[in-house]
Design a protein around this motif. Structure first.
Motif, PDB file in Angstrom:
ATOM      1  N   GLU A 154     -13.399 -31.786  94.200  1.00  0.00           N
ATOM      2  CA  GLU A 154     -13.097 -30.410  93.837  1.00  0.00           C
ATOM      3  C   GLU A 154     -12.069 -30.366  92.713  1.00  0.00           C
ATOM      4  O   GLU A 154     -12.217 -29.623  91.752  1.00  0.00           O
ATOM      5  CB  GLU A 154     -12.562 -29.686  95.064  1.00  0.00           C
ATOM      6  CG  GLU A 154     -12.743 -28.200  95.011  1.00  0.00           C
ATOM      7  CD  GLU A 154     -12.637 -27.601  96.407  1.00  0.00           C
ATOM      8  OE1 GLU A 154     -12.817 -26.398  96.530  1.00  0.00           O
ATOM      9  OE2 GLU A 154     -12.369 -28.358  97.360  1.00  0.00           O
ATOM     10  N   ARG A 167     -12.007 -33.131  98.579  1.00  0.00           N
ATOM     11  CA  ARG A 167     -10.901 -32.533  97.829  1.00  0.00           C
ATOM     12  C   ARG A 167     -10.776 -33.159  96.438  1.00  0.00           C
ATOM     13  O   ARG A 167     -10.550 -32.469  95.452  1.00  0.00           O
ATOM     14  CB  ARG A 167      -9.593 -32.716  98.614  1.00  0.00           C
ATOM     15  CG  ARG A 167      -8.579 -31.653  98.290  1.00  0.00           C
ATOM     16  CD  ARG A 167      -7.442 -31.674  99.284  1.00  0.00           C
ATOM     17  NE  ARG A 167      -7.925 -32.057 100.598  1.00  0.00           N
ATOM     18  CZ  ARG A 167      -7.248 -32.860 101.429  1.00  0.00           C
ATOM     19  NH1 ARG A 167      -6.109 -33.349 101.082  1.00  0.00           N
ATOM     20  NH2 ARG A 167      -7.736 -33.166 102.612  1.00  0.00           N
ATOM     21  N   PRO A 190     -18.566 -30.752  96.659  1.00  0.00           N
ATOM     22  CA  PRO A 190     -17.448 -30.731  97.621  1.00  0.00           C
ATOM     23  C   PRO A 190     -17.821 -30.011  98.915  1.00  0.00           C
ATOM     24  O   PRO A 190     -17.551 -30.519 100.004  1.00  0.00           O
ATOM     25  CB  PRO A 190     -16.350 -29.964  96.882  1.00  0.00           C
ATOM     26  CG  PRO A 190     -16.690 -30.070  95.453  1.00  0.00           C
ATOM     27  CD  PRO A 190     -18.177 -30.145  95.376  1.00  0.00           C
TER      28      PRO A 190
END
Lengths: 216, 239
Positions: free
Chosen positions: A210, A207, A146
């Motif tokens: 993650e 995102r 990420p």
């Protein structure tokens, strides 16, 4: 608002966008391996390797990119003794600058794997480099994915700075068209929109990755 | 390698270079400090509304952050500089253009709004790091949501976030270099002008680099000390 100015100049603008993408891609391709080396130097136990790496990273990180671009634009022709072209000068500056940021990401990625993995690797008879390559880096790479993608988005945003030395990337192309057509409102709005779409896609991907990592 | 270069460091102390350097330094510091102050205020506000229970407010906060983070700062500067005045009603545009230091004001506007989005993200992760019990305790002692943030959460989160807030000052300090593109005479633009006038690029850019690096080192040292002073006992282990 007269959006036809964008349609009419679309080929020129897209050439600029292609230049931005090309610059960003090349910068990542060159900066990443360089950063891997510096990151290994940064966590080395040897002081004469660790200190220079740390000084390099901190020096780069405490200067603005635009200043680094000016530095290299001045220094590269001076050192090589002949003009190497705008693109090469800018690219070298970007690679050096962003390799410092990639170094910090890779370093924290390596440190997230943990010391006992290294010891386990070494105790099974692997050399230090084999341990790094086959045990630590694959895991570290997954942990830092990420952050790496976010940094790629920052590199792409950073390519706008090539504008100051007149490299014809997307922002500079937009600027040149506004000089001719005198329609800054439409053109800069369009440029902002294009940058937003590309960067938003990148940061959304980061995102998602993650979130997936937190779950597993 | 044919490195031919005559160093001339004393020239930096001669006019007009000395004046440019002083002016550039003052502008950089002035612009970054002001933008930092404004960015903190807006950032705390946006960060906080992203933590509220109202979906509407949260949505506004998210749109703000995504918008300002995903457009390169240089593009934002150009939009504020070239497009924003055109969007104003005619009379306003005239009075905006008549203001003194339009580039400086534009730079201030762009830098603060951009950095506010980053601050808002830090605020959010700072607030997320606060144990849920603190929120429950504040609510159960009868505080309203605004009071809870004002008296319990923000003072607490602020201390957790000191390192990131300090690093935002350094980010703004470096980002202020971009404002040379719209004609603010800050330190990088001073260095650029000296290089253009004297062809002594190494001396000129060294001035700017030394400025950024000493400022960074000073802020990092000062913040390390402040962080140590303000640490919340029990939250972060004593060294």
């Amino acid at each position: 608002m007269d959006w036809s100015v964008i349609i009419n100049n679309l080929p020129f603008l897209m050439k600029g966008l292609w230049m931005s993408v090309k610059l960003a891609t090349l910068v990542v391709i060159f900066a990443f391996p360089l950063a891997c080396l510096i990151a290994v130097g940064r966590i080395s136990t040897r002081r004469w390797v660790r200190y220079p790496s740390a000084i390099f990273v901190n020096a780069m990180r405490s200067n603005p990119l635009i200043l680094i671009v000016f530095w290299f634009f001045f220094l590269v022709p001076l050192i090589t003794g002949k003009p190497v072209g705008d693109f090469a000068s800018v690219m070298i500056g970007f690679v050096v600058f962003f390799s410092a940021y990639f170094t910090e990401i890779i370093r924290s990625g390596i440190q997230s794997v943990g010391r006992n993995q290294i010891q386990a690797g070494l105790s099974t008879g692997l050399t230090y480099f084999q341990t790094m390559r086959m045990i630590i880096l694959p895991q570290a790479l997954r942990n830092m994915m990420p952050a790496l993608i976010t940094e790629c988005v920052i590199v792409f945003q950073g390519t706008t700075i090539a504008y100051v030395v007149g490299l014809r990337e997307f922002l500079n192309s937009t600027f040149l068209i506004t000089e001719v057509t005198l329609r800054p409102a439409e053109l800069y709005t369009f440029a902002a929109f294009v940058y937003f779409v590309v960067c938003f896609a990148g940061s959304s991907l980061a995102r998602q990755l993650e979130k997936r990592q937190v779950r597993t | 390698m044919t490195l031919k270069y005559d160093f001339d460091w004393p020239m930096l102390l001669e006019d007009p270079y000395r004046e440019w350097i002083i002016e550039g330094f003052i502008n950089t510091v002035y612009l970054s400090l002001m933008a930092w102050g404004i960015a903190l205020m807006i950032g705390i506000f946006i960060g906080t509304i992203r933590m509220t229970r109202s979906p509407m407010l949260r949505f506004i906060g998210t749109v703000y952050v995504e918008f300002f983070r995903n457009i390169p700062l240089l593009v934002q500067l150009f939009v504020w500089f070239f497009v924003f005045p055109l969007m104003l009603p005619h009379d306003w545009m005239m009075s905006w253009n008549r203001l003194p230091h339009v580039p400086f004001l534009t730079a201030l506007l762009a830098l603060s709004l951009f950095t506010a989005a980053r601050v808002a993200e830090h605020i959010r992760s700072g607030i997320s790091s606060i144990p849920k019990g603190q929120f429950d305790a504040a609510t159960s002692s009868g505080l309203t949501q605004v009071q809870m943030y004002r008296y319990v959460i923000i003072p607490y989160a602020f201390r957790v976030m000191i390192p990131t807030i300090a690093s935002e000052f350094l980010t703004i300090f470096k980002n202020s270099a971009l404002t040379l593109t719209i004609g603010v005479s800050e330190i990088t633009s001073a260095a650029k002008s000296i290089e253009a006038w004297s062809f002594h690029g190494i001396e000129a850019y060294s001035v700017a680099s030394v400025t950024y690096m000493t400022t960074t080192a000073t802020v990092v040292l000062f913040m390390g000390w402040l962080e140590h002073r303000l640490r919340i006992p029990g939250l972060i282990a004593k060294k």
